[in-house]
Design a protein around this motif. Structure first.
Motif, mmCIF file in Angstrom:
data_model
loop_
_atom_site.group_PDB
_atom_site.id
_atom_site.type_symbol
_atom_site.label_atom_id
_atom_site.label_comp_id
_atom_site.label_asym_id
_atom_site.label_seq_id
_atom_site.Cartn_x
_atom_site.Cartn_y
_atom_site.Cartn_z
ATOM 1 N N ALA A 68 0.515 -1.290 -0.185
ATOM 2 C CA ALA A 68 -0.235 -0.182 -0.027
ATOM 3 C C ALA A 68 0.722 1.456 0.106
ATOM 4 O O ALA A 68 0.313 2.433 -0.616
ATOM 5 C CB ALA A 68 -1.077 -0.136 1.487
ATOM 6 N N LEU A 69 1.757 1.426 0.812
ATOM 7 C CA LEU A 69 2.619 2.517 0.951
ATOM 8 C C LEU A 69 3.629 2.514 -0.710
ATOM 9 O O LEU A 69 3.355 3.404 -1.019
ATOM 10 C CB LEU A 69 3.779 1.861 1.949
ATOM 11 N N ALA A 70 4.518 1.365 -0.864
ATOM 12 C CA ALA A 70 4.616 1.509 -2.327
ATOM 13 C C ALA A 70 3.286 2.084 -3.534
ATOM 14 O O ALA A 70 4.041 2.495 -4.421
ATOM 15 C CB ALA A 70 4.915 -0.379 -3.212
ATOM 16 N N GLU A 71 2.310 1.860 -2.997
ATOM 17 C CA GLU A 71 1.168 2.044 -4.227
ATOM 18 C C GLU A 71 1.432 3.897 -4.424
ATOM 19 O O GLU A 71 1.302 3.922 -5.396
ATOM 20 C CB GLU A 71 0.364 1.079 -4.149
ATOM 21 N N TRP A 72 1.134 4.146 -2.938
ATOM 22 C CA TRP A 72 0.941 5.631 -2.667
ATOM 23 C C TRP A 72 1.824 6.603 -3.671
ATOM 24 O O TRP A 72 2.003 6.906 -3.531
ATOM 25 C CB TRP A 72 0.391 5.426 -0.962
ATOM 26 N N TRP A 73 3.572 5.937 -2.702
ATOM 27 C CA TRP A 73 4.934 6.617 -2.768
ATOM 28 C C TRP A 73 4.327 6.511 -4.626
ATOM 29 O O TRP A 73 4.639 7.356 -5.768
ATOM 30 C CB TRP A 73 5.841 6.034 -2.512
ATOM 31 N N ALA A 74 4.670 5.644 -5.584
ATOM 32 C CA ALA A 74 4.716 5.762 -6.915
ATOM 33 C C ALA A 74 3.847 6.100 -7.376
ATOM 34 O O ALA A 74 4.223 7.144 -8.951
ATOM 35 C CB ALA A 74 4.600 4.338 -6.768
ATOM 36 N N SER A 75 2.713 6.613 -6.818
ATOM 37 C CA SER A 75 1.874 6.996 -7.776
ATOM 38 C C SER A 75 1.494 8.727 -7.634
ATOM 39 O O SER A 75 1.692 9.173 -8.486
ATOM 40 C CB SER A 75 0.380 7.060 -7.160
ATOM 41 N N MET A 76 3.014 9.164 -6.726
ATOM 42 C CA MET A 76 2.862 10.627 -6.377
ATOM 43 C C MET A 76 4.007 11.025 -6.200
ATOM 44 O O MET A 76 4.085 12.821 -6.576
ATOM 45 C CB MET A 76 2.296 11.743 -4.854
ATOM 46 N N VAL A 77 5.420 10.287 -6.295
ATOM 47 C CA VAL A 77 6.185 11.064 -5.794
ATOM 48 C C VAL A 77 7.338 10.047 -6.600
ATOM 49 O O VAL A 77 7.280 9.466 -7.112
ATOM 50 C CB VAL A 77 6.668 10.290 -4.513
ATOM 51 N N GLU A 78 8.456 11.133 -7.012
ATOM 52 C CA GLU A 78 9.295 10.819 -8.446
ATOM 53 C C GLU A 78 10.803 9.425 -8.227
ATOM 54 O O GLU A 78 11.540 9.346 -8.683
ATOM 55 C CB GLU A 78 9.872 11.986 -8.799
#
Length: 217
Positions: free
Chosen positions: A149-159
Motif C-alpha cells: 500500500a505504501l509503495a502504490e501510494w508513493w509511486a503514484s505521487m513521488v518521483e
C-alpha cells in the motif's frame, strides 16, 4: 530504455551468515540467473572488521555482474570497500548527513519508512530511493500488505524511486511490481530457493518480463 529498464527490477538482500565463501558462492549463483539492479549487503551483527572483510570480497563480485553494491551499516566500510552506495536505516539527521557528505559520488538510499508521514519526511531529504519494508520482513510467501500500500501510494505521487520488500517466495514479485514500484527486493525467496539462487533469479525475471507493468519511456 531497454525492456528491463522499462519495468520493475530486482534488488537482492544478502542473507545473514558467517561463512564468506558460502555467501559469495550463493551470491555469484544468484547474479548468474539474470538481471539484478542492486545488491544490498547488511551488516547484521557483524563487527566492523568482519563487515569490512565481507564487503571487500563481495563488492567486486556485485559490480562485475553489472549491479550496484550498497552497504547497510558502517559508512566508513562503504568507502574503503569502494561500494557504490549506502542504505541508511537510522535517524533523519544521519540520513541528511550522509546525503550531504556522499552524494552525488555515492548512492544514498533510505529505509525506515513505516508510514506515510515518515516517508514524506524522508522524501524531503531527497535520497536516491526509499525502501518499504524490512530486510528480515520476508516471513510470509507474499509481500506485507502495508508495504504494498505504501509503495502504490508513493509511486503514484513521488518521483523518487522506491523499493518494496517481497515475500519469501518468488511468486511475490508480480504483486510488488503491480504497485508501480521501480524495484522489488528479495532475500529468502532467492537465497533459500529449493532449486538454488540462480534459478530463483531467472524465475523472478521471467515473471517480471511477463507481468510487470511498463513505465513510460
Amino acid at each position: 530504455m531497454t525492456d528491463v529498464e522499462n519495468r520493475c527490477r530486482l534488488v537482492l538482500i544478502l542473507p545473514p551468515g558467517d561463512d564468506e565463501q558460502i555467501l559469495s558462492d550463493r551470491l555469484e549463483a544468484a547474479l548468474a540467473g539474470g538481471d539484478v539492479a542492486t545488491v544490498i549487503v547488511p551488516q547484521y551483527d557483524r563487527n566492523d572488521g568482519q563487515f569490512q572483510s565481507l564487503a571487500e570480497r563481495l563488492v567486486p563480485i556485485i559490480q562485475n555482474a553489472g549491479a550496484a553494491a550498497l552497504l547497510s551499516g558502517d559508512s566508513r566500510v562503504a568507502g574503503r570497500a569502494k561500494a557504490d552506495g549506502l542504505h541508511m536505516q537510522s535517524s533523519l539527521q544521519d540520513l541528511e548527513d550522509a546525503i550531504t557528505k556522499f552524494t552525488p559520488k555515492m548512492i544514498v538510499g533510505a529505509g525506515g519508512a513505516t508510514e506515510r508521514h515518515k516517508a514524506l519526511e524522508i522524501g524531503e531529504l531527497q535520497p536516491d530511493y526509499i525502501f518499504f519494508g524490512k530486510f528480515d520482513g520476508d516471513i510470509k510467501p507474499e509481500p506485507h500488505p502495508k508495504n504494498l500500500a505504501l509503495a502504490e501510494w508513493w509511486a503514484s505521487m513521488v518521483e523518487i524511486p522506491c523499493i518494496v520488500m517481497g515475500g519469501n517466495e518468488v511468486a511475490s514479485v508480480p504483486p510488488a511490481a503491480e504497485t508501480g514500484a521501480e524495484f522489488v527486493a528479495l532475500r529468502d525467496a532467492v537465497f533459500n530457493h529449493a532449486d538454488g539462487p540462480e534459478r530463483a533469479v531467472a524465475e523472478a525475471n521471467r515473471l517480471l518480463d511477463e507481468k510487470a507493468p511498463r513505465f513510460d519511456a
